[in-house]
Design a protein around this motif. Structure first.
Motif, PDB file in Angstrom:
ATOM      1  N   GLY A 252       0.802  -1.219   0.000  1.00  0.00           N
ATOM      2  CA  GLY A 252       0.000   0.000   0.000  1.00  0.00           C
ATOM      3  C   GLY A 252       0.830   1.261   0.000  1.00  0.00           C
ATOM      4  O   GLY A 252       0.475   2.241  -0.639  1.00  0.00           O
ATOM      5  N   GLY A 253       1.959   1.244   0.703  1.00  0.00           N
ATOM      6  CA  GLY A 253       2.809   2.419   0.764  1.00  0.00           C
ATOM      7  C   GLY A 253       3.566   2.700  -0.510  1.00  0.00           C
ATOM      8  O   GLY A 253       4.211   3.743  -0.640  1.00  0.00           O
ATOM      9  N   MET A 254       3.514   1.784  -1.471  1.00  0.00           N
ATOM     10  CA  MET A 254       4.255   1.939  -2.720  1.00  0.00           C
ATOM     11  C   MET A 254       3.358   2.301  -3.910  1.00  0.00           C
ATOM     12  O   MET A 254       3.826   2.350  -5.035  1.00  0.00           O
ATOM     13  N   ILE A 255       2.073   2.563  -3.681  1.00  0.00           N
ATOM     14  CA  ILE A 255       1.159   2.907  -4.768  1.00  0.00           C
ATOM     15  C   ILE A 255       1.444   4.329  -5.237  1.00  0.00           C
ATOM     16  O   ILE A 255       1.458   5.264  -4.435  1.00  0.00           O
ATOM     17  N   THR A 256       1.684   4.493  -6.531  1.00  0.00           N
ATOM     18  CA  THR A 256       2.024   5.806  -7.066  1.00  0.00           C
ATOM     19  C   THR A 256       0.988   6.359  -8.045  1.00  0.00           C
ATOM     20  O   THR A 256       1.022   7.537  -8.374  1.00  0.00           O
ATOM     21  N   SER A 257       0.081   5.532  -8.550  1.00  0.00           N
ATOM     22  CA  SER A 257      -1.046   6.026  -9.349  1.00  0.00           C
ATOM     23  C   SER A 257      -2.111   4.940  -9.382  1.00  0.00           C
ATOM     24  O   SER A 257      -1.832   3.776  -9.096  1.00  0.00           O
ATOM     25  N   MET A 258      -3.334   5.332  -9.725  1.00  0.00           N
ATOM     26  CA  MET A 258      -4.424   4.355  -9.751  1.00  0.00           C
ATOM     27  C   MET A 258      -5.520   4.828 -10.681  1.00  0.00           C
ATOM     28  O   MET A 258      -5.609   6.014 -11.012  1.00  0.00           O
ATOM     29  N   GLY A 259      -6.359   3.885 -11.113  1.00  0.00           N
ATOM     30  CA  GLY A 259      -7.513   4.201 -11.936  1.00  0.00           C
ATOM     31  C   GLY A 259      -8.648   3.256 -11.616  1.00  0.00           C
ATOM     32  O   GLY A 259      -8.454   2.040 -11.524  1.00  0.00           O
ATOM     33  N   LEU A 260      -9.836   3.808 -11.441  1.00  0.00           N
ATOM     34  CA  LEU A 260     -11.014   3.010 -11.118  1.00  0.00           C
ATOM     35  C   LEU A 260     -11.656   2.504 -12.399  1.00  0.00           C
ATOM     36  O   LEU A 260     -11.799   3.242 -13.376  1.00  0.00           O
ATOM     37  N   SER A 261     -12.053   1.231 -12.410  1.00  0.00           N
ATOM     38  CA  SER A 261     -12.705   0.654 -13.588  1.00  0.00           C
ATOM     39  C   SER A 261     -14.064   1.320 -13.809  1.00  0.00           C
ATOM     40  O   SER A 261     -14.679   1.827 -12.872  1.00  0.00           O
ATOM     41  N   PRO A 262     -14.577   1.339 -15.059  1.00  0.00           N
ATOM     42  CA  PRO A 262     -15.892   1.951 -15.323  1.00  0.00           C
ATOM     43  C   PRO A 262     -17.011   1.336 -14.495  1.00  0.00           C
ATOM     44  O   PRO A 262     -17.976   2.014 -14.148  1.00  0.00           O
ATOM     45  N   SER A 263     -16.896   0.057 -14.170  1.00  0.00           N
ATOM     46  CA  SER A 263     -17.928  -0.598 -13.362  1.00  0.00           C
ATOM     47  C   SER A 263     -17.779  -0.303 -11.880  1.00  0.00           C
ATOM     48  O   SER A 263     -18.695  -0.542 -11.092  1.00  0.00           O
ATOM     49  N   GLY A 264     -16.615   0.210 -11.486  1.00  0.00           N
ATOM     50  CA  GLY A 264     -16.355   0.478 -10.075  1.00  0.00           C
ATOM     51  C   GLY A 264     -16.022  -0.767  -9.271  1.00  0.00           C
ATOM     52  O   GLY A 264     -15.916  -0.696  -8.050  1.00  0.00           O
ATOM     53  N   VAL A 265     -15.829  -1.896  -9.945  1.00  0.00           N
ATOM     54  CA  VAL A 265     -15.589  -3.165  -9.259  1.00  0.00           C
ATOM     55  C   VAL A 265     -14.104  -3.374  -8.962  1.00  0.00           C
ATOM     56  O   VAL A 265     -13.738  -3.979  -7.953  1.00  0.00           O
ATOM     57  N   ARG A 266     -13.219  -2.854  -9.844  1.00  0.00           N
ATOM     58  CA  ARG A 266     -11.784  -3.095  -9.677  1.00  0.00           C
ATOM     59  C   ARG A 266     -10.996  -1.793  -9.813  1.00  0.00           C
ATOM     60  O   ARG A 266     -11.468  -0.804 -10.375  1.00  0.00           O
ATOM     61  N   LEU A 267      -9.776  -1.841  -9.278  1.00  0.00           N
ATOM     62  CA  LEU A 267      -8.833  -0.739  -9.387  1.00  0.00           C
ATOM     63  C   LEU A 267      -7.592  -1.208 -10.136  1.00  0.00           C
ATOM     64  O   LEU A 267      -7.115  -2.323  -9.914  1.00  0.00           O
ATOM     65  N   ALA A 268      -7.075  -0.368 -11.004  1.00  0.00           N
ATOM     66  CA  ALA A 268      -5.748  -0.589 -11.567  1.00  0.00           C
ATOM     67  C   ALA A 268      -4.769   0.253 -10.763  1.00  0.00           C
ATOM     68  O   ALA A 268      -5.017   1.435 -10.516  1.00  0.00           O
TER      69      ALA A 268
END
Length: 218
Positions: free
Chosen positions: A1-17
């Motif tokens: 968790g401390g190493m996350i530098t960017s993220m994107g939420l899926s259109p369905s809201g079910v998963r994260l990249a």
């Protein structure tokens, strides 16, 4: 968790990249498996974005020695290289709402359009002082952006993708930022510093202006 530098939420809201430690992961918001989509120790992957249909995730990788844009099925599979020998350094990118193109912001203040069918890249916007915010209309026909002028105040512009026509929307005498289309594409929202209420300081007899920003709609 401390190493996350960017993220994107899926259109369905079910998963994260997620981007972490140079890898792109797909993780569940609530339940499901965690997938390391890239799993590449010899290269660094960055800037993960979901396609509007939720089927693929785009990202950048320096596997060739310089950063290029790739896409991969979100459920896993072979990666597709979308750009080659790129003469630009990517600052951020995202899919256009119709899913046919990717808009790329470069460190030298350009906005490029990558056609996913032909893999051709063209320069849509080239800014001298910098693009401070940008958004694409829901029908993917217009780009709204704010750009600094010679007075260092950013103005709002519209760019028509089909014709390449660029139109200045605000007057340039105030600082505009954070532009966004509404979901129907009929209105533009922006933050603008055009509210003036000078007041004296508590400990000094001089006028100052505070709280100049408000949200506006066009």
């Amino acid at each position: 968790g401390g190493m996350i530098t960017s993220m994107g939420l899926s259109p369905s809201g079910v998963r994260l990249a997620l981007e972490a430690r140079g890898e792109i992961f797909s993780v569940p918001v609530k339940q499901g498996d965690t997938r390391n989509l890239t799993n590449s120790t010899a290269s660094r992957e960055r800037f993960c974005q979901w396609s509007p249909d939720g089927k693929t995730i785009a990202y950048t990788s320096d596997a060739t020695g310089q950063y290029e844009v790739y896409s991969k099925p979100q459920a896993g599979g072979e990666a597709t290289q979308l750009t080659k020998n790129s003469p630009f350094a990517i600052e951020q990118f995202d899919f256009l709402p119709d899913g046919k193109s990717i808009g790329i912001v470069t460190v030298d203040n350009k906005y490029l359009l990558l056609d996913l069918a032909t893999k051709q890249v063209k320069t849509a916007i080239e800014s001298r002082y910098g693009i401070s915010s940008i958004d694409v209309s829901p029908d993917s026909k217009w780009i709204a952006f704010t750009e600094q002028g010679t007075n260092r105040f950013a103005s709002l512009y519209l760019y028509e993708i089909a014709t390449g026509k660029r139109t200045k929307v605000t007057e340039g005498m105030f600082n505009d930022s954070t532009v966004s289309f509404d979901l129907n594409g009929k209105y533009l929202y922006l933050v603008s510093e055009r509210t003036f209420g000078p007041s004296y300081g508590t400990y000094e007899f001089s006028l100052k202006v505070e709280n100049a920003q408000k949200v506006y709609v066009i």
